[in-house]
Design a protein around this motif. Structure first.
Motif, short mmCIF file in Angstrom:
data_model
loop_
_atom_site.label_atom_id
_atom_site.label_comp_id
_atom_site.label_asym_id
_atom_site.label_seq_id
_atom_site.Cartn_x
_atom_site.Cartn_y
_atom_site.Cartn_z
N ALA A 31 87.66 21.97 -11.82
CA ALA A 31 87.88 21.73 -13.47
C ALA A 31 86.75 21.19 -13.82
N ILE A 34 84.41 24.11 -14.78
CA ILE A 34 85.14 24.98 -15.71
C ILE A 34 84.83 24.23 -17.25
N ALA A 35 85.18 22.79 -17.20
CA ALA A 35 84.98 22.03 -18.43
C ALA A 35 83.48 22.26 -18.96
N HIS A 88 91.15 19.87 -22.25
CA HIS A 88 91.69 20.32 -21.33
C HIS A 88 92.83 21.28 -21.12
N VAL A 91 90.54 24.37 -19.87
CA VAL A 91 90.44 24.34 -18.92
C VAL A 91 91.47 24.95 -18.13
N ARG A 94 91.67 28.73 -18.29
CA ARG A 94 90.70 29.61 -17.31
C ARG A 94 91.10 29.19 -16.00
N SER A 95 91.68 28.07 -15.54
CA SER A 95 91.94 27.82 -14.17
C SER A 95 93.11 28.69 -13.91
#
Length: 208
Positions: A31, A34-35, A88, A91, A94-95
């Motif tokens: 995370a 990705i952030a 958030h 993120v 994308r997660s």
């Protein structure tokens, strides 16, 4: 697919545990990484951060000045909530994309620093908490990351307490131990994760 949430307080050593799990075959969705991606130069995420916090949070190269932004938000819970509301959802989207691309029998480890704070435990089949004493966390942040004691304590205070993290854990990995013991503990946990991924049955993973 077994979806695992991995979390721990800042300085607890979560990144080392995730690295060891990847060495054994886990698919890692980080995370934090990705952030960074979702607020890279040219992204809608960065534009939203600048709108909320001003151009002073940008460096000379136009990229986000993360230390400067961090000094703002980690000392002010309301400002931190504003930042989280921007980052958030990006993120999370994308997660989910990365998880969908993993193999059906994969052990997918979501490395999520704020899993406890954001009430995300129900999203995972299993939650692993990397645990260390506050004294160990503080020492690592000052000695290894070069933070001042004031900044380190502010970062720690902005997160969930040790007790709150342990309360949502299915598995606790003690990282107040020598590296060799940590490696052995991760091996034990990995073997349990593989068994669970294969069976997806009701058996629980031992905490000890």
């Amino acid at each position: 697919m077994l979806k695992v949430g991995l979390t721990g307080g800042i300085g607890a050593g979560k990144s080392e545990v995730s690295r060891l799990l990847v060495e054994r075959g886990a698919v890692l969705i980080d995370a934090d990484r990705i952030a960074r991606e979702v607020v890279a130069p040219g992204t809608d995420g960065l534009a939203a951060v600048v709108d909320a916090f001003g151009a002073d949070v940008l460096g000379a190269d136009g990229a986000l000045d993360r230390p400067r932004l961090g000094a703002i938000v980690f000392a002010d819970p309301e400002r931190l909530a504003v930042l989280n509301a921007i980052v958030h959802p990006l993120v999370g989207a994308r997660s989910r994309q990365l998880e969908a691309a993993a193999a059906e029998d994969a052990v997918v480890v979501h490395d999520v620093p704020l899993l406890t704070e954001n009430g995300l435990a129900p999203l995972y089949d299993l939650v692993i908490v990397v645990d260390a004493s506050p004294e160990t966390q503080l020492d690592r942040l000052i000695r290894l990351r070069g933070m001042t004691e004031q900044d380190a304590r502010a970062r720690m205070a902005a997160q969930a307490s040790r007790e709150q993290r342990r309360a949502i854990a299915d598995v606790v990995v003690d990282n107040d131990v020598p590296l060799a013991r940590l490696q052995e503990r991760v091996r034990e946990v990995w073997e349990d994760l593989v068994r669970r991924a294969g069976a997806m049955g009701p058996a629980e993973v031992s905490e000890e």
